[in-house]
Design a protein around this motif. Structure first.
Motif, PDB file in Angstrom:
ATOM      1  N   LEU A  37       0.818  -1.205   0.000  1.00 54.78           N
ATOM      2  CA  LEU A  37       0.000   0.000   0.000  1.00 54.78           C
ATOM      3  C   LEU A  37       0.854   1.259   0.000  1.00 54.78           C
ATOM      4  CD1 LEU A  37      -2.817  -1.059   2.515  1.00 54.78           C
ATOM      5  CD2 LEU A  37      -2.827  -1.197   0.027  1.00 54.78           C
ATOM      6  N   ASP A  38       1.955   1.237   0.743  1.00 55.57           N
ATOM      7  CA  ASP A  38       2.852   2.393   0.740  1.00 55.57           C
ATOM      8  C   ASP A  38       3.492   2.604  -0.628  1.00 55.57           C
ATOM      9  OD1 ASP A  38       2.931   3.769   3.286  1.00 55.57           O
ATOM     10  OD2 ASP A  38       3.672   1.897   4.139  1.00 55.57           O
ATOM     11  N   VAL A  39       3.849   1.512  -1.291  1.00 58.98           N
ATOM     12  CA  VAL A  39       4.473   1.642  -2.605  1.00 58.98           C
ATOM     13  C   VAL A  39       3.488   2.213  -3.618  1.00 58.98           C
ATOM     14  CG1 VAL A  39       5.350   0.303  -4.561  1.00 58.98           C
ATOM     15  CG2 VAL A  39       6.290  -0.055  -2.271  1.00 58.98           C
ATOM     16  N   LEU A  40       2.244   1.771  -3.583  1.00 63.71           N
ATOM     17  CA  LEU A  40       1.253   2.345  -4.491  1.00 63.71           C
ATOM     18  C   LEU A  40       1.088   3.841  -4.248  1.00 63.71           C
ATOM     19  CD1 LEU A  40      -1.446  -0.477  -4.469  1.00 63.71           C
ATOM     20  CD2 LEU A  40       0.090   0.122  -6.352  1.00 63.71           C
ATOM     21  N   THR A  41       1.108   4.231  -2.975  1.00 61.28           N
ATOM     22  CA  THR A  41       1.047   5.657  -2.655  1.00 61.28           C
ATOM     23  C   THR A  41       2.290   6.375  -3.165  1.00 61.28           C
ATOM     24  OG1 THR A  41      -0.237   5.115  -0.672  1.00 61.28           O
ATOM     25  CG2 THR A  41       0.756   7.310  -0.779  1.00 61.28           C
ATOM     26  N   LYS A  42       3.422   5.735  -3.010  1.00 60.38           N
ATOM     27  CA  LYS A  42       4.704   6.325  -3.406  1.00 60.38           C
ATOM     28  C   LYS A  42       4.776   6.583  -4.911  1.00 60.38           C
ATOM     29  CE  LYS A  42       9.603   5.414  -2.440  1.00 60.38           C
ATOM     30  NZ  LYS A  42      10.499   4.440  -1.782  1.00 60.38           N
ATOM     31  N   ILE A  43       4.193   5.708  -5.711  1.00 62.08           N
ATOM     32  CA  ILE A  43       4.268   5.877  -7.164  1.00 62.08           C
ATOM     33  C   ILE A  43       3.095   6.705  -7.695  1.00 62.08           C
ATOM     34  CG2 ILE A  43       5.542   3.725  -7.456  1.00 62.08           C
ATOM     35  CD1 ILE A  43       2.959   2.422  -8.480  1.00 62.08           C
ATOM     36  N   GLY A  44       2.374   7.346  -6.773  1.00 62.15           N
ATOM     37  CA  GLY A  44       1.306   8.235  -7.184  1.00 62.15           C
ATOM     38  C   GLY A  44      -0.019   7.574  -7.455  1.00 62.15           C
ATOM     39  N   ARG A  45      -0.208   6.338  -6.973  1.00 63.28           N
ATOM     40  CA  ARG A  45      -1.461   5.622  -7.201  1.00 63.28           C
ATOM     41  C   ARG A  45      -2.136   5.284  -5.877  1.00 63.28           C
ATOM     42  NH1 ARG A  45      -2.658   3.839 -12.212  1.00 63.28           N
ATOM     43  NH2 ARG A  45      -4.733   3.933 -11.245  1.00 63.28           N
ATOM     44  N   ARG A  46      -2.375   6.335  -5.098  1.00 63.44           N
ATOM     45  CA  ARG A  46      -3.071   6.108  -3.841  1.00 63.44           C
ATOM     46  C   ARG A  46      -4.479   5.579  -4.091  1.00 63.44           C
ATOM     47  NH1 ARG A  46      -2.777  10.663   0.689  1.00 63.44           N
ATOM     48  NH2 ARG A  46      -4.172  11.801  -0.725  1.00 63.44           N
ATOM     49  N   ASP A  47      -5.039   5.916  -5.262  1.00 64.85           N
ATOM     50  CA  ASP A  47      -6.355   5.376  -5.604  1.00 64.85           C
ATOM     51  C   ASP A  47      -6.340   3.847  -5.620  1.00 64.85           C
ATOM     52  OD1 ASP A  47      -4.621   5.573  -7.862  1.00 64.85           O
ATOM     53  OD2 ASP A  47      -6.314   5.250  -9.201  1.00 64.85           O
ATOM     54  N   LEU A  48      -5.224   3.269  -6.129  1.00 60.16           N
ATOM     55  CA  LEU A  48      -5.109   1.808  -6.144  1.00 60.16           C
ATOM     56  C   LEU A  48      -4.857   1.253  -4.743  1.00 60.16           C
ATOM     57  CD1 LEU A  48      -3.063   1.164  -9.413  1.00 60.16           C
ATOM     58  CD2 LEU A  48      -5.533   0.944  -9.043  1.00 60.16           C
ATOM     59  N   ALA A  49      -4.164   2.030  -3.914  1.00 62.34           N
ATOM     60  CA  ALA A  49      -3.983   1.591  -2.530  1.00 62.34           C
ATOM     61  C   ALA A  49      -5.335   1.478  -1.834  1.00 62.34           C
ATOM     62  CB  ALA A  49      -3.078   2.566  -1.783  1.00 62.34           C
ATOM     63  N   TYR A  50      -6.204   2.468  -2.059  1.00 59.10           N
ATOM     64  CA  TYR A  50      -7.545   2.383  -1.487  1.00 59.10           C
ATOM     65  C   TYR A  50      -8.291   1.173  -2.038  1.00 59.10           C
ATOM     66  CZ  TYR A  50      -7.075   7.206   0.253  1.00 59.10           C
ATOM     67  OH  TYR A  50      -6.668   8.334   0.898  1.00 59.10           O
ATOM     68  N   GLU A  51      -8.211   0.964  -3.339  1.00 54.39           N
ATOM     69  CA  GLU A  51      -8.914  -0.159  -3.957  1.00 54.39           C
ATOM     70  C   GLU A  51      -8.411  -1.485  -3.401  1.00 54.39           C
ATOM     71  OE1 GLU A  51      -8.916  -0.087  -8.207  1.00 54.39           O
ATOM     72  OE2 GLU A  51      -9.557   2.020  -8.312  1.00 54.39           O
ATOM     73  N   LEU A  52      -7.108  -1.560  -3.167  1.00 56.71           N
ATOM     74  CA  LEU A  52      -6.535  -2.797  -2.642  1.00 56.71           C
ATOM     75  C   LEU A  52      -7.005  -3.054  -1.219  1.00 56.71           C
ATOM     76  CD1 LEU A  52      -4.644  -4.998  -3.701  1.00 56.71           C
ATOM     77  CD2 LEU A  52      -2.746  -3.781  -2.626  1.00 56.71           C
ATOM     78  N   LEU A  53      -7.038  -2.002  -0.403  1.00 57.09           N
ATOM     79  CA  LEU A  53      -7.501  -2.167   0.971  1.00 57.09           C
ATOM     80  C   LEU A  53      -8.976  -2.525   1.011  1.00 57.09           C
ATOM     81  CD1 LEU A  53      -7.020  -2.021   4.012  1.00 57.09           C
ATOM     82  CD2 LEU A  53      -7.523   0.425   3.903  1.00 57.09           C
ATOM     83  N   TRP A  54      -9.772  -1.937   0.125  1.00 63.36           N
ATOM     84  CA  TRP A  54     -11.215  -2.192   0.138  1.00 63.36           C
ATOM     85  C   TRP A  54     -11.614  -3.376  -0.747  1.00 63.36           C
ATOM     86  CZ3 TRP A  54     -10.135   2.688   2.026  1.00 63.36           C
ATOM     87  CH2 TRP A  54     -10.939   3.156   3.052  1.00 63.36           C
ATOM     88  N   GLN A  55     -10.632  -4.027  -1.336  1.00 61.85           N
ATOM     89  CA  GLN A  55     -10.924  -5.177  -2.180  1.00 61.85           C
ATOM     90  C   GLN A  55     -11.644  -6.255  -1.362  1.00 61.85           C
ATOM     91  OE1 GLN A  55     -11.801  -7.147  -4.829  1.00 61.85           O
ATOM     92  NE2 GLN A  55     -10.028  -6.215  -5.864  1.00 61.85           N
ATOM     93  N   ALA A  56     -12.706  -6.801  -1.918  1.00 60.13           N
ATOM     94  CA  ALA A  56     -13.472  -7.822  -1.193  1.00 60.13           C
ATOM     95  C   ALA A  56     -13.247  -9.213  -1.737  1.00 60.13           C
ATOM     96  CB  ALA A  56     -14.958  -7.486  -1.238  1.00 60.13           C
ATOM     97  N   LYS A  57     -12.651  -9.330  -2.931  1.00 51.65           N
ATOM     98  CA  LYS A  57     -12.342 -10.651  -3.468  1.00 51.65           C
ATOM     99  C   LYS A  57     -11.062 -11.178  -2.815  1.00 51.65           C
ATOM    100  CE  LYS A  57     -11.918  -9.176  -7.659  1.00 51.65           C
ATOM    101  NZ  LYS A  57     -11.664  -9.136  -9.119  1.00 51.65           N
ATOM    102  N   ALA A  58     -10.956 -12.481  -2.742  1.00 48.65           N
ATOM    103  CA  ALA A  58      -9.711 -13.076  -2.243  1.00 48.65           C
ATOM    104  C   ALA A  58      -8.672 -13.054  -3.368  1.00 48.65           C
ATOM    105  CB  ALA A  58      -9.954 -14.511  -1.790  1.00 48.65           C
ATOM    106  N   PRO A  59      -7.422 -12.761  -3.020  1.00 49.98           N
ATOM    107  CA  PRO A  59      -6.902 -12.485  -1.683  1.00 49.98           C
ATOM    108  C   PRO A  59      -7.024 -11.001  -1.313  1.00 49.98           C
ATOM    109  CG  PRO A  59      -5.103 -12.667  -3.245  1.00 49.98           C
ATOM    110  CD  PRO A  59      -6.357 -12.929  -4.024  1.00 49.98           C
ATOM    111  N   SER A  60      -7.572 -10.752  -0.138  1.00 46.93           N
ATOM    112  CA  SER A  60      -7.690  -9.381   0.351  1.00 46.93           C
ATOM    113  C   SER A  60      -7.983  -9.417   1.840  1.00 46.93           C
ATOM    114  CB  SER A  60      -8.817  -8.640  -0.377  1.00 46.93           C
ATOM    115  OG  SER A  60     -10.082  -9.149   0.008  1.00 46.93           O
ATOM    116  N   TRP A  61      -7.785  -8.267   2.482  1.00 52.48           N
ATOM    117  CA  TRP A  61      -8.052  -8.177   3.918  1.00 52.48           C
ATOM    118  C   TRP A  61      -9.552  -8.281   4.206  1.00 52.48           C
ATOM    119  CZ3 TRP A  61      -3.952  -5.176   1.943  1.00 52.48           C
ATOM    120  CH2 TRP A  61      -2.696  -5.424   2.526  1.00 52.48           C
TER     121      TRP A  61
END
Length: 857
Positions: free
Chosen positions: A713-737
């Motif tokens: 998530l930090d790397v996605l933020t670092k490369i300017g894709r915080r939108d993808l970091a949010y999507e990854l955290l809120w992902q509901a399909k496996a594998p995800s939190w």
């Protein structure tokens, strides 16, 4: 008005029984805004004698101030007085105390008492074959009124002490899990109120614990495979005399109702079996050099849980459900006829139909044989990971007869997180539960299958752990054991303490990688450097760096030496290869979701991914070692490690980053390359695009393993894709939190798809805290609460301006006091404790603030 509280010695309130120079900390309170500490003075006294006077020290430091006075004396209660002056000219004073234990081996007069009762050899994986627990007893007389009494005690095994039939306190599993060959903790008890004039009896009931269990047996020379105790009771009487009651030839040993004691599996308790006649003990000379006073709080109950439901499964099984996975035990009221055998089988999840499911392969169970007397029963020498209990042998079950008792090493709460998304709140609760459940004497990977202090798990989780609880004494204790487990060549084993089970695993798996001896493991052994570094970063604790500097240095030197002396991939220029740590056994990117296979580990993926995990983590350890040396003003070391890290980085870039893509089509390779600042500037855009492509090709789901996931998530933020970091955290399909949350998880899973889409579980741990490391990112990037370079002396509050949340709140108890952040559409509120400052960025503007409560609209 300035005031002081939370005066602590070694992060504890008035501790009883320390055996090394302590450190002091305190918290200041003042309603006057922008208050800073200007100076402090500490005076330590022993009666009328001054043991240390720091003098007035011009400093903002208010934690980890080490005692620098005269040598401390054994068995002595010291008072310490703190005086503080602040930036407004106000002064405040407060007092606290601490008591020393036995500071020197020569203070011990007790003799080791070892059981002389013959022990059967247990079958490695067979429940109920572990030998009985042994009761050590000593009868003695007290010839007067007692004014002060202390018991110092320890054991090989785990012991439960009683004086005149009463437990001394509520701790469990003393003397804790340690590197027994070098460190064995002893405990100090205030037993003044339990002694009586005339006849008394002291007993220590000893189960197998970690030391005597086949799965927990330590790697050590001169292993002795029988329970043994050492105790020294020092009694001071009203007439001015004293009495010492010590283990030795007057100690007896006997077996009783605990017929089998196994800390991993459980116990067999036969209430019909009385304790036998005490037998003479053996008196081996095990010495005292290994003894150390327990430096952190004990394992204790953490509240209790009531039954949520009792039901009959489709298979006809009677199942008790507590609604939450815990590590601990159950207190059960049993009232059945004599000779009735009742079995309690503990498990974490049911199968898809609600039936019993054993996810750890081996048994977790306790068996109770009744003597016909109604009583409350709970296992004495084991703990289980469970939400459910399958019960057989009881005809009538009542919810009020069952209570679950969570256990954990006692630690002060240090954090909270909540937000407008209930699923994230449940994720955070799962993180907290897995942290509690897996901090049982040492940081374990899971409380069921292994109960092992895996270095990789705590390495990736340490930051989240520190934000949630005051784990400083706990981690410092574990690091002392890591130093004891470190080999002469600098190798840090995969688990601390190191046990024979994992020694065999290391040697066996190592053969797959061409090793003939145990080697360091990238991302695991690096905990030697990364855990102290993280502790300093979040708390400002320089002592942990000083105390463990030699361990850290030896590990960094091992990495450098191994890279120089062993050649890796064929055809690589030796001038480059000598700076790459690329040989030996490594877990690599353990648990990459797409690479998991049924039936056991896929060792090809560790081999493939180790090609980048090892050199990348080797570089990181050496680079961080340079930072630590700089922090401690060890300039020669700082220059050495910084210089070598630069050469390692150059070698990595030349070997792997000469092209527009990395040699491995794995997300984790790109994540770690960005996370460790290894990507050459000319490849930044292309590598970022490649990482995004890999993520999108995987349906927006992560496909990183154990050591890369914490950075994703930090790397996605670092490369300017915080939108993808949010999507990854809120992902509901496996594998995800959130997949696990949606499947009803109440703790963090070891495997992202531990339960499939149809509700069927697999053989894995459902309580593995490692992937809970996302909690650190949630604090920093959802609440916006970020520490400074070294603790919260100066910190940042940067709530996101594009958050999917409607509101978010977080709190962290720093060494300075409470930091809190809360924001919603109306505004932001920040609490800054005394003696700190903060930079607050809100809606495009940055504000510099001092102590107090601040609101921004």
């Amino acid at each position: 008005m300035l005031s002081l509280d939370r005066l602590a010695t070694g992060r504890a309130d008035a501790p009883l029984g320390i055996d090394r120079a302590p450190d002091f900390s305190w918290v200041l309170h003042c309603r006057t805004p922008n208050t800073l500490q200007v100076s402090y003075r500490i005076t330590v006294t022993d009666g009328d004698q001054v043991a240390w006077d720091s003098g007035e020290v011009a400093s903002r430091q208010q934690a980890f101030v080490r005692y620098e006075g005269a040598p401390l004396r054994s068995r002595t209660r010291y008072q310490w007085t703190l005086s503080v002056r602040d930036s407004h000219g106000q002064k405040a004073s407060a007092h606290s105390s601490f008591e020393t234990a036995l500071m020197h081996p020569g203070d011990w007069v007790a003799a080791w008492a070892e059981s002389s009762i013959e022990r059967a050899v247990p079958e490695a994986w067979a429940w109920g074959t572990q030998p009985p627990a042994v009761l050590f007893s000593r009868d003695f007389d007290v010839p007067g009124d007692v004014v002060h009494a202390r018991l110092y005690a320890t054991a090989y095994g785990t012991y439960l002490p009683q004086l005149n039939g009463e437990r001394l306190d509520d701790r469990e599993f003393a003397p804790e899990h340690t590197a027994y060959g070098s460190i064995l903790y002893y405990q100090t008890y205030d037993v003044t109120r339990l002694l009586r004039r005339g006849g008394n009896q002291l007993t220590l009931y000893v189960g197998d614990g970690w030391y005597l269990c086949p799965h927990g047996r330590p790697v050590m020379q001169d292993y002795h495979g029988a329970p043994a105790v050492l105790f020294q009771l020092e009694i001071h009487l009203a007439n001015g005399t004293s009495v010492i009651v010590a283990s030795g030839e007057d100690t007896g040993c006997a077996t009783g109702p605990v017929l089998s004691s196994d800390i991993f599996r459980g116990e067999l308790f036969d209430a019909r079996q009385p304790f036998g006649t005490p037998q003479p003990v053996r008196l081996p000379d095990y010495g005292y050099a290994q003894l150390a006073a327990q430096p952190m709080a004990p394992v204790r109950p953490f509240g209790s849980l009531a039954v949520q439901q009792i039901y009959v499964s489709p298979r006809g099984e009677v199942i008790v459900d507590f609604g939450q996975i815990i590590a601990g035990k159950a207190r059960i009221r049993i009232d059945v006829p004599r000779d009735t055998e009742v079995t309690f089988e503990y498990f974490e999840v049911t199968d898809e139909h609600g039936n019993y499911f054993n996810s750890m392969i081996a048994d977790q169970k306790d068996v109770y044989v009744s003597d016909g007397v109604a009583r409350d029963y709970e296992t004495r020498f084991s703990f289980h990971g469970f939400r459910y209990i399958r019960v057989t042998g009881l005809n009538q079950l009542r919810e009020r007869d069952f209570v679950a008792i969570p256990l954990t090493t006692e630690k002060a709460d240090a954090g909270s997180f909540s937000c407008s998304d209930g699923r994230l709140n449940r994720l955070y609760e799962n993180i907290r539960w897995s942290q509690r459940n897996n901090m049982m004497s040492v940081p374990t990977d899971c409380p069921t299958r292994e109960k092992a202090g895996f270095t990789g798990d705590i390495q990736i989780y340490a930051a989240t752990a520190l934000l949630n609880e005051d784990v400083t004494p706990f981690l410092d204790s574990w690091l002392r054991n890591l130093a004891a487990a470190q080999a002469d060549d600098g190798v840090v084993p995969m688990t601390v303490p190191f046990t024979t089970l994992y020694e065999r695993l290391s040697l066996g798996v190592g053969k797959e990688f061409g090793d003939t001896q145990i080697t360091g493991i990238a991302g695991w052994s690096d905990a030697a450097v990364m855990v102290p570094h993280t502790m300093h970063r979040l708390t400002g604790n320089r002592l942990v760096l000083n105390d463990h500097y030699d361990t850290m240095k030896r590990w960094a030197d091992y990495v450098i030496r191994t890279a120089r002396e062993r050649r890796g991939a064929a055809g690589l220029d030796p001038a480059i290869d000598q700076y790459l740590w690329n040989t030996g056994f490594h877990f690599g990117e353990w648990l990459i979701p797409s690479q998991e296979q049924p039936g056991g580990p896929n060792w090809q993926i560790p081999k493939i991914s180790a090609a980048y995990v090892a050199p990348f983590f080797g570089y990181l350890s050496v680079r961080l070692m340079g930072e630590v040396a700089q922090t401690l003003d060890r300039q020669a070391d700082a220059a050495h490690y910084r210089g070598h890290a630069a050469r390692m980085k150059d070698a990595i870039q030349r070997a792997f980053m000469a092209n527009d893509e990395l040699p491995w089509q794995l997300m984790g390779a790109y994540v770690l390359a960005f996370a460790f600042d290894l990507v050459p500037p000319e490849h930044t855009t292309r590598y970022a695009t490649k990482l995004v492509d890999l993520l999108e090709a995987n349906g927006g789901c992560l496909d990183t393993g154990f050591v890369a996931t914490p950075y994703f998530l930090d790397v996605l933020t670092k490369i300017g894709r915080r939108d993808l970091a949010y999507e990854l955290l809120w992902q509901a399909k496996a594998p995800s939190w959130l997949y696990a949350v949606d499947k009803g998880a109440t703790a963090i899973w070891e495997s992202w798809k531990a339960i499939d889409e149809h509700g069927a579980p697999k053989l894995t741990s459902f309580d593995h805290y490692a992937f809970g490391c996302v909690g650190d990112w949630m604090f920093r990037n959802l609440a916006g609460l970020r520490s400074g370079e070294a603790g919260f002396d100066h910190f940042q509050v940067v709530p996101p301006d594009d958050s999917p949340l409607a509101w978010c709140r977080a709190r962290h108890e720093t060494v300075h006091g409470t930091v809190s952040v809360g924001w919603d559409a109306k505004g932001l509120e920040v609490e800054v404790p005394v003696n700190t400052t903060a930079s607050v960025t809100w809606r495009g503007r940055t504000h510099s603030v001092g102590s107090g409560r601040h609101q921004f609209s």
